[in-house]
Design a protein around this motif. Structure first.
Motif, PDB file in Angstrom:
ATOM      1  N   TYR A   1       0.823  -1.314  -0.034  1.00 55.37           N
ATOM      2  CA  TYR A   1      -0.001   0.042   0.111  1.00 55.37           C
ATOM      3  C   TYR A   1       0.725   1.166  -0.092  1.00 55.37           C
ATOM      4  N   LEU A   2       1.946   1.317   0.761  1.00 63.13           N
ATOM      5  CA  LEU A   2       2.829   2.535   0.949  1.00 63.13           C
ATOM      6  C   LEU A   2       3.506   2.769  -0.636  1.00 63.13           C
ATOM      7  N   ALA A   3       3.889   1.405  -0.936  1.00 70.50           N
ATOM      8  CA  ALA A   3       4.809   1.460  -2.069  1.00 70.50           C
ATOM      9  C   ALA A   3       3.861   1.970  -3.286  1.00 70.50           C
ATOM     10  N   GLY A   4       2.464   1.644  -3.336  1.00 73.81           N
ATOM     11  CA  GLY A   4       1.778   2.237  -4.306  1.00 73.81           C
ATOM     12  C   GLY A   4       1.485   3.595  -4.100  1.00 73.81           C
ATOM     13  N   LEU A   5       1.414   4.040  -2.851  1.00 68.80           N
ATOM     14  CA  LEU A   5       1.422   5.683  -2.827  1.00 68.80           C
ATOM     15  C   LEU A   5       2.620   6.319  -3.259  1.00 68.80           C
ATOM     16  N   GLY A   6       3.766   5.711  -2.878  1.00 69.86           N
ATOM     17  CA  GLY A   6       4.904   6.261  -3.575  1.00 69.86           C
ATOM     18  C   GLY A   6       4.924   6.290  -4.947  1.00 69.86           C
ATOM     19  N   ILE A   7       4.402   5.161  -5.724  1.00 66.69           N
ATOM     20  CA  ILE A   7       4.728   5.260  -7.202  1.00 66.69           C
ATOM     21  C   ILE A   7       3.724   6.175  -7.700  1.00 66.69           C
ATOM     22  N   ALA A   8       2.543   6.305  -7.177  1.00 70.49           N
ATOM     23  CA  ALA A   8       1.479   7.507  -7.515  1.00 70.49           C
ATOM     24  C   ALA A   8       2.141   8.839  -7.339  1.00 70.49           C
ATOM     25  N   ARG A   9       2.793   9.010  -6.253  1.00 77.02           N
ATOM     26  CA  ARG A   9       3.349  10.176  -6.117  1.00 77.02           C
ATOM     27  C   ARG A   9       4.375  10.567  -6.938  1.00 77.02           C
ATOM     28  N   GLN A  10       5.072   9.765  -7.160  1.00 75.96           N
ATOM     29  CA  GLN A  10       6.313   9.805  -8.135  1.00 75.96           C
ATOM     30  C   GLN A  10       5.846   9.942  -9.436  1.00 75.96           C
ATOM     31  N   ARG A  11       4.722   9.360  -9.886  1.00 78.95           N
ATOM     32  CA  ARG A  11       4.249   9.449 -11.305  1.00 78.95           C
ATOM     33  C   ARG A  11       3.438  10.879 -11.368  1.00 78.95           C
ATOM     34  N   GLN A  12       2.970  11.316 -10.401  1.00 84.99           N
ATOM     35  CA  GLN A  12       2.422  12.638 -10.217  1.00 84.99           C
ATOM     36  C   GLN A  12       3.363  13.682 -10.470  1.00 84.99           C
ATOM     37  N   ALA A  13       4.314  13.536  -9.555  1.00 84.37           N
ATOM     38  CA  ALA A  13       5.529  14.649  -9.534  1.00 84.37           C
ATOM     39  C   ALA A  13       6.135  14.556 -11.208  1.00 84.37           C
ATOM     40  N   ILE A  14       6.370  13.105 -11.891  1.00 83.49           N
ATOM     41  CA  ILE A  14       6.901  13.255 -13.026  1.00 83.49           C
ATOM     42  C   ILE A  14       5.847  14.166 -14.094  1.00 83.49           C
ATOM     43  N   VAL A  15       4.627  13.727 -14.077  1.00 84.16           N
ATOM     44  CA  VAL A  15       3.824  14.541 -14.798  1.00 84.16           C
ATOM     45  C   VAL A  15       3.769  15.859 -14.770  1.00 84.16           C
ATOM     46  N   ASP A  16       3.895  16.472 -13.342  1.00 84.86           N
ATOM     47  CA  ASP A  16       4.051  17.874 -13.059  1.00 84.86           C
ATOM     48  C   ASP A  16       5.014  18.458 -13.545  1.00 84.86           C
ATOM     49  N   GLY A  17       6.252  17.732 -13.447  1.00 88.55           N
ATOM     50  CA  GLY A  17       7.617  18.140 -13.894  1.00 88.55           C
ATOM     51  C   GLY A  17       7.606  18.437 -15.475  1.00 88.55           C
ATOM     52  N   LEU A  18       7.222  17.463 -16.306  1.00 90.66           N
ATOM     53  CA  LEU A  18       6.891  17.468 -17.527  1.00 90.66           C
ATOM     54  C   LEU A  18       6.131  18.383 -18.147  1.00 90.66           C
ATOM     55  N   ARG A  19       4.974  18.756 -17.366  1.00 85.31           N
ATOM     56  CA  ARG A  19       4.053  19.769 -17.983  1.00 85.31           C
ATOM     57  C   ARG A  19       4.789  21.161 -17.796  1.00 85.31           C
ATOM     58  N   ASP A  20       5.424  21.311 -16.656  1.00 82.73           N
ATOM     59  CA  ASP A  20       5.900  22.386 -16.325  1.00 82.73           C
ATOM     60  C   ASP A  20       7.114  22.926 -17.356  1.00 82.73           C
ATOM     61  N   SER A  21       7.920  21.924 -17.672  1.00 86.25           N
ATOM     62  CA  SER A  21       8.959  21.826 -18.876  1.00 86.25           C
ATOM     63  C   SER A  21       8.307  22.098 -19.960  1.00 86.25           C
ATOM     64  N   VAL A  22       7.396  21.494 -20.482  1.00 88.99           N
ATOM     65  CA  VAL A  22       6.889  21.986 -21.866  1.00 88.99           C
ATOM     66  C   VAL A  22       6.169  23.216 -21.793  1.00 88.99           C
ATOM     67  N   LEU A  23       5.651  23.640 -20.663  1.00 87.64           N
ATOM     68  CA  LEU A  23       4.933  25.001 -20.834  1.00 87.64           C
ATOM     69  C   LEU A  23       5.946  26.073 -20.933  1.00 87.64           C
ATOM     70  N   ALA A  24       7.157  25.903 -20.124  1.00 89.18           N
ATOM     71  CA  ALA A  24       8.322  26.754 -20.114  1.00 89.18           C
ATOM     72  C   ALA A  24       9.162  26.836 -21.437  1.00 89.18           C
ATOM     73  N   PHE A  25       9.247  25.586 -21.941  1.00 90.48           N
ATOM     74  CA  PHE A  25       9.957  25.536 -23.350  1.00 90.48           C
ATOM     75  C   PHE A  25       9.466  26.456 -24.430  1.00 90.48           C
ATOM     76  N   ALA A  26       7.895  26.073 -24.315  1.00 89.08           N
ATOM     77  CA  ALA A  26       7.168  26.723 -25.410  1.00 89.08           C
ATOM     78  C   ALA A  26       6.971  28.139 -25.129  1.00 89.08           C
ATOM     79  N   GLU A  27       7.065  28.628 -24.013  1.00 88.55           N
ATOM     80  CA  GLU A  27       6.876  29.970 -23.728  1.00 88.55           C
ATOM     81  C   GLU A  27       8.468  30.721 -24.182  1.00 88.55           C
ATOM     82  N   ASN A  28       9.591  30.065 -24.014  1.00 91.61           N
ATOM     83  CA  ASN A  28      10.865  30.635 -24.309  1.00 91.61           C
ATOM     84  C   ASN A  28      11.321  30.482 -25.736  1.00 91.61           C
TER      85      ASN A  28
END
Length: 285
Positions: free
Chosen positions: A197-224
């Motif tokens: 259960y804790l591992a699943g929470l960790g993986i979910a949070r990790q994937r959420q962090a990856i998605v958030d990071g990619l989204r921020d990177s894409v938006l920043a690159f498109a603006e610059n």
């Protein structure tokens, strides 16, 4: 020498029986006594007043047909005020006491099974003591104490009893061991479930962090960088990660990972699959 002059010595805790011309006359207490042998006086014998012990082994059968040997210890002594009865009325005191012990034990033990015989040995001893006290008091003896010191079953019965006891203890030990293993498995399963259960929470949070990071990177690159689309940025990120992954795999001499299909061109297909998955996830939300 003392008897030659008509004097005798009686030791402590002992009495002497005096006879005159073969007839009982008196009981001589400890000390020095004049005994005129010329007048027919003589010592017929001595009697100890000390406590004596007689161990009697009696074989008998219990109610459940088990042969046992009962060992009884009889502590007795002659009474000073009945010394004449103790000296004249019994020819063999020990055999007389033994006969009474046999009679009482062989009358009491057959009424009891083996376990009850062990449990009620004090009652058997009391019965023996009461019978002896009643019988021996008429002969000038006092029964001080009666003890049943041992009850010995037949060797085969004793071995069988030990095996039964050992089997019962092994059964209890097996039950306790099984219960302990059950508790251990339950706790292990609970720990494994909590860990997953804790591992699943960790993986979910990790994937959420990856998605958030990619989204921020894409938006920043498109603006610059004007003129680039989100798809171009995503493809570039995937290619970069692809080469980083290949670099890590190549740096390890024991790597056994295989990419199918393999090649930079396959990144486009991977990008399409990831993009389609993200779009489907957004639509379901």
């Amino acid at each position: 020498m003392g008897q030659a002059f008509g004097c005798i010595q009686v030791d402590q805790s002992t009495v002497a029986i005096r006879e005159t011309f073969g007839k009982y006359d008196d009981v001589l207490q400890p000390g020095c006594h004049c005994l005129p042998w010329c007048l027919g006086s003589q010592v017929a014998g001595h009697l100890s007043l000390r406590v004596q012990q007689l161990d009697v082994r009696c074989e008998t059968k219990t109610k459940d047909n088990v042969f046992v040997t009962v060992v009884a210890s009889i502590q007795y002594r002659a009474l000073a005020d009945k010394a004449s009865d103790a000296f004249y009325k019994l020819s063999n005191t020990r055999e007389q006491i033994q006969a009474y012990v046999f009679d009482v034990i062989r009358a009491s033990v057959p009424k009891l099974d083996l376990d009850s015989t062990f449990e009620q040995k004090n009652d058997i001893a009391k019965a023996v003591e009461d019978e002896l006290e009643k019988a021996m008091s008429a002969y000038g003896y006092e029964i001080v104490q009666t003890l049943i010191v041992d009850i010995e079953p037949d060797e085969h019965v004793k071995r069988a009893m030990n095996e039964i006891n050992a089997a019962a203890r092994m059964r209890v030990a097996a039950s306790e061991k099984a219960e302990a293993e059950k508790i251990l498995q339950i706790k292990r399963a609970e720990g494994d479930a909590e860990s997953k259960y804790l591992a699943g929470l960790g993986i979910a949070r990790q994937r959420q962090a990856i998605v958030d990071g990619l989204r921020d990177s894409v938006l920043a690159f498109a603006e610059n960088v004007p003129g680039t689309t989100s798809k171009d940025v995503m493809d570039m990120v995937l290619v970069t990660q692809y080469f980083d992954t290949m670099k890590e795999i190549g740096a390890s001499s024991k790597s056994n990972s295989v990419f199918i299909p393999h090649g930079p061109g396959a990144v486009k297909d991977i990008a399409s699959q990831i993009r389609d998955g993200l779009l489907q996830a957004s639509q379901t939300q």
